[in-house]
Design a protein around this motif. Structure first.
Motif, PDB file in Angstrom:
ATOM      1  N   TRP A 135       0.840  -0.985   0.035  1.00 57.85           N
ATOM      2  CA  TRP A 135      -0.051   0.021  -0.028  1.00 57.85           C
ATOM      3  C   TRP A 135       0.889   1.349   0.009  1.00 57.85           C
ATOM      4  CZ3 TRP A 135      -0.454   4.274   3.079  1.00 57.85           C
ATOM      5  CH2 TRP A 135      -1.505   5.222   2.506  1.00 57.85           C
ATOM      6  N   LYS A 136       1.965   1.420   0.754  1.00 55.57           N
ATOM      7  CA  LYS A 136       3.072   2.401   0.922  1.00 55.57           C
ATOM      8  C   LYS A 136       3.437   2.720  -0.575  1.00 55.57           C
ATOM      9  CE  LYS A 136       6.736   2.325   3.299  1.00 55.57           C
ATOM     10  NZ  LYS A 136       7.724   2.287   4.399  1.00 55.57           N
ATOM     11  N   LYS A 137       3.962   1.649  -1.404  1.00 58.33           N
ATOM     12  CA  LYS A 137       4.508   2.037  -2.552  1.00 58.33           C
ATOM     13  C   LYS A 137       3.384   2.761  -3.560  1.00 58.33           C
ATOM     14  CE  LYS A 137       7.807  -1.943  -2.503  1.00 58.33           C
ATOM     15  NZ  LYS A 137       8.198  -3.350  -2.927  1.00 58.33           N
ATOM     16  N   VAL A 171      -5.111   9.764  10.227  1.00 50.41           N
ATOM     17  CA  VAL A 171      -4.696   8.889   9.088  1.00 50.41           C
ATOM     18  C   VAL A 171      -5.743   8.590   8.127  1.00 50.41           C
ATOM     19  CG1 VAL A 171      -3.348   6.652   8.396  1.00 50.41           C
ATOM     20  CG2 VAL A 171      -2.950   7.831  10.655  1.00 50.41           C
ATOM     21  N   PRO A 172      -5.754   8.970   6.787  1.00 52.78           N
ATOM     22  CA  PRO A 172      -7.019   9.155   6.100  1.00 52.78           C
ATOM     23  C   PRO A 172      -7.396   7.634   6.024  1.00 52.78           C
ATOM     24  CG  PRO A 172      -5.218  10.218   4.943  1.00 52.78           C
ATOM     25  CD  PRO A 172      -4.681   9.498   6.146  1.00 52.78           C
ATOM     26  N   GLU A 173      -8.924   7.698   5.498  1.00 55.89           N
ATOM     27  CA  GLU A 173      -9.651   6.608   5.015  1.00 55.89           C
ATOM     28  C   GLU A 173      -8.901   5.734   4.005  1.00 55.89           C
ATOM     29  OE1 GLU A 173     -13.992   5.465   3.040  1.00 55.89           O
ATOM     30  OE2 GLU A 173     -13.615   7.209   3.505  1.00 55.89           O
ATOM     31  N   GLY A 174      -8.914   4.477   3.919  1.00 55.92           N
ATOM     32  CA  GLY A 174      -8.221   3.591   2.831  1.00 55.92           C
ATOM     33  C   GLY A 174      -6.887   3.129   3.199  1.00 55.92           C
ATOM     34  N   THR A 175      -6.235   3.863   4.262  1.00 50.01           N
ATOM     35  CA  THR A 175      -4.814   3.548   4.455  1.00 50.01           C
ATOM     36  C   THR A 175      -4.852   1.994   4.923  1.00 50.01           C
ATOM     37  OG1 THR A 175      -4.378   5.724   5.189  1.00 50.01           O
ATOM     38  CG2 THR A 175      -2.919   4.022   5.949  1.00 50.01           C
ATOM     39  N   GLN A 176      -3.622   1.271   4.793  1.00 49.73           N
ATOM     40  CA  GLN A 176      -3.683   0.014   4.972  1.00 49.73           C
ATOM     41  C   GLN A 176      -2.166  -0.304   5.965  1.00 49.73           C
ATOM     42  OE1 GLN A 176      -3.931  -2.417   1.400  1.00 49.73           O
ATOM     43  NE2 GLN A 176      -6.258  -2.385   1.607  1.00 49.73           N
TER      44      GLN A 176
END
Length: 243
Positions: A135-137, A171-176
């Protein structure tokens, strides 16, 4: 009672935020142009993360609430302790075993008194949850921000105007985040305790973690690497005793 380590179950997966998350850093230093309440970040990467202690504490709290144990804690609303077990035993209450299960899963304080040799070591260990690498990438490719600042205020009920503005970092919605815990099996009955822990994680999906849960913050969803656990978790209804 003698305990023998028979197995360690490792549970891994992904936590996806279904709404903005705020777990405060406890940083009270005021900065010009800064937020009123920043999120906790890793000291080296400065990336937000979910502390394992926050997960453990919330799951424990929800299981204690669901079991009906909260009114019986010695310090009126505190966590269940060995003193709680002793009080329930004295009253010959039906929740004695429920209280013991909580202590077996999450542990008890070293300050607890009593011959609690039938509880044994803490079974579960939560790891801190860092941003999922895949997810970070994707976030870096799309230039997504890891945090957002949400402005909030209160409303004067008479004038109808906004007052007391404040700026909350989330931390925004959708972050994993990558999720991991280990669970020790010390006796045959611990397998049932693992199912109770899954029930606690399911309760967390119904509730929230972090601050401002009543305002919609901190909704999460779990997805586990083990397909069988995912199927079990998807069909789990903690309010029907299916644990």
């Amino acid at each position: 009672m003698n305990f023998k380590l028979e197995d360690i179950i490792k549970l891994e997966g992904i936590i996806t935020l279904k709404s903005g998350l705020h777990i405060g850093s406890g940083n009270m230093e005021m900065r010009i142009g800064g937020t009123d309440s920043p999120v906790i970040r890793h000291p080296h990467t400065l990336e937000p993360y979910i502390p394992g202690s926050s997960l453990k504490g919330k799951v424990r709290s929800l299981l204690e609430m669901a079991s009906g144990l909260v009114p019986f804690s010695i310090d009126n609303g505190g966590i269940v302790s060995w003193k709680t077990v002793e009080k329930l035993k004295k009253d010959k209450h039906e929740l004695v075993e429920e209280a013991k299960d909580i202590l077996k899963i999450f542990g008890s304080s070293g300050a607890d008194s009593g011959e609690n040799t039938d509880i044994g070591p803490t079974r579960v260990a939560f790891s801190d949850c860092y941003l999922d690498e895949e997810w970070k990438k994707k976030a870096q490719t799309n230039r997504w921000q890891f945090t957002e600042v949400k402005s909030e205020n209160s409303i004067n009920r008479i004038s109808g105007t906004a007052a007391n503005p404040r700026f909350i970092e989330r931390v925004p919605e959708g972050t994993q985040f990558s999720f991991s815990l280990t669970f020790k099996i010390l006796e045959e009955s611990d397998k049932k305790l693992f199912n109770k822990l899954l029930t606690g994680l399911k309760l967390l999906e119904f509730d929230s973690i972090g601050g401002s849960g009543s305002r919609g913050y901190g909704r999460v969803a779990f997805n586990f690497k083990d397909d069988e656990i995912n199927k079990q978790f998807a069909n789990l209804n903690p309010f029907r005793g299916e644990n």
